[in-house]
Enzyme design. Sequence first.
Site, PDB file in Angstrom:
ATOM      1  CB  SER A  22      40.760  22.058  48.234  1.00  0.00           C
ATOM      2  OG  SER A  22      40.107  23.165  47.650  1.00  0.00           O
ATOM      3  CG  ASN A 128      45.281  26.156  44.939  1.00  0.00           C
ATOM      4  OD1 ASN A 128      46.310  25.718  44.429  1.00  0.00           O
ATOM      5  ND2 ASN A 128      44.078  25.922  44.443  1.00  0.00           N
ATOM      6  CB  CYS A 131      45.137  26.340  40.761  1.00  0.00           C
ATOM      7  SG  CYS A 131      43.759  25.737  39.777  1.00  0.00           S
ATOM      8  N   GLY A 243      47.176  12.889  46.058  1.00  0.00           N
ATOM      9  CA  GLY A 243      47.414  12.484  44.673  1.00  0.00           C
ATOM     10  C   GLY A 243      47.251  10.994  44.489  1.00  0.00           C
ATOM     11  CB  THR A 266      40.286  11.819  41.870  1.00  0.00           C
ATOM     12  OG1 THR A 266      41.011  12.965  41.423  1.00  0.00           O
ATOM     13  CG2 THR A 266      39.456  11.272  40.716  1.00  0.00           C
TER      14      THR A 266
END
Length: 305
Positions: A22, A128, A131, A243, A266
């Site tokens: 996400s 979530n 955050c 991650g 990422t």
Amino acid sequence: MDIDLKVRLGRLDFRNPVLVASGTFGYAREMADLVDFQQLGGIVPKTVTSASRPGNLPPRTVETPSGLLNAIGLDNDGIDHFLEHHLPYLTSLPTAIIGNVAGKTEDDFVELAQKMGQAKGMAGVELNLSCPNVSGGTDFATDPAITKRIVDRCRAVCPHPLIAKLTPNIANIVPIAKAAADGGADAVSLANTFLGMAVDWRRQKPVLGNITGGLSGPAIKPLVLRIVWQVAKANILPIIAVGGIATLDDVMEFLVTGASAIQIGTANFYDPTASVRIVDGLPAAVASLGAGSVREIVGTLKRQA
């Protein structure tokens, strides 16, 4: 030898363990010209909230050595817009769709889960709870009682499988994962970004408009590996690791450590096709360990002799 890439996490079934995270893949339309969605295990679109949010003041991102700090602030048009505008497209895609929601309050989470639960075509919902880029955003996943209560209340109104996305910004994540399980979660996502900041010493100011942001990217992979290992040892819930994952080797490391699936985050920003290449290479990597399926290698990490 045919390698079975299918994985099951509680009630969640994926054709392979490679999902996209996400906040890094938009609502999938943005990637349609770059990625063959049919090759993905699943897509987790951008987080949605009850009402629209403009997000944080810019600058919102800054590169760091081997990482990225972001303080987007959950910029989105709200749950109703998502359900009307984005979800029909998402559920038309040939892969599993996991909605992602974040609330300001416990009641917000329940309302969001209920609306997601009434929608057709989703494989599950990721809560979530963690955050770090909004006020109070990590509070929900730092207290076991609150985590359990939110998951339990969402479970009561949402028939879809629930994934609790937890924060790494805590001394011991195991009790939080246990609380999510006790509340009825089907799996946990480990983990959200690490709280950090960047400073411009010449201007004597923080770089990010929000001052702090969430660190992601290769820099955090060793930390997330440790978190996955800790929760896997406790045998609490199926784990989706997220991650610092950017390569096939990264994926294999997380699988043998105890994750049943992974999310690429990422890396999507600088290499949108990474996920597809990883899926292509996965059968040979699994076969190299003498296994016939991904499931056989999950949690097979050995202690050093």
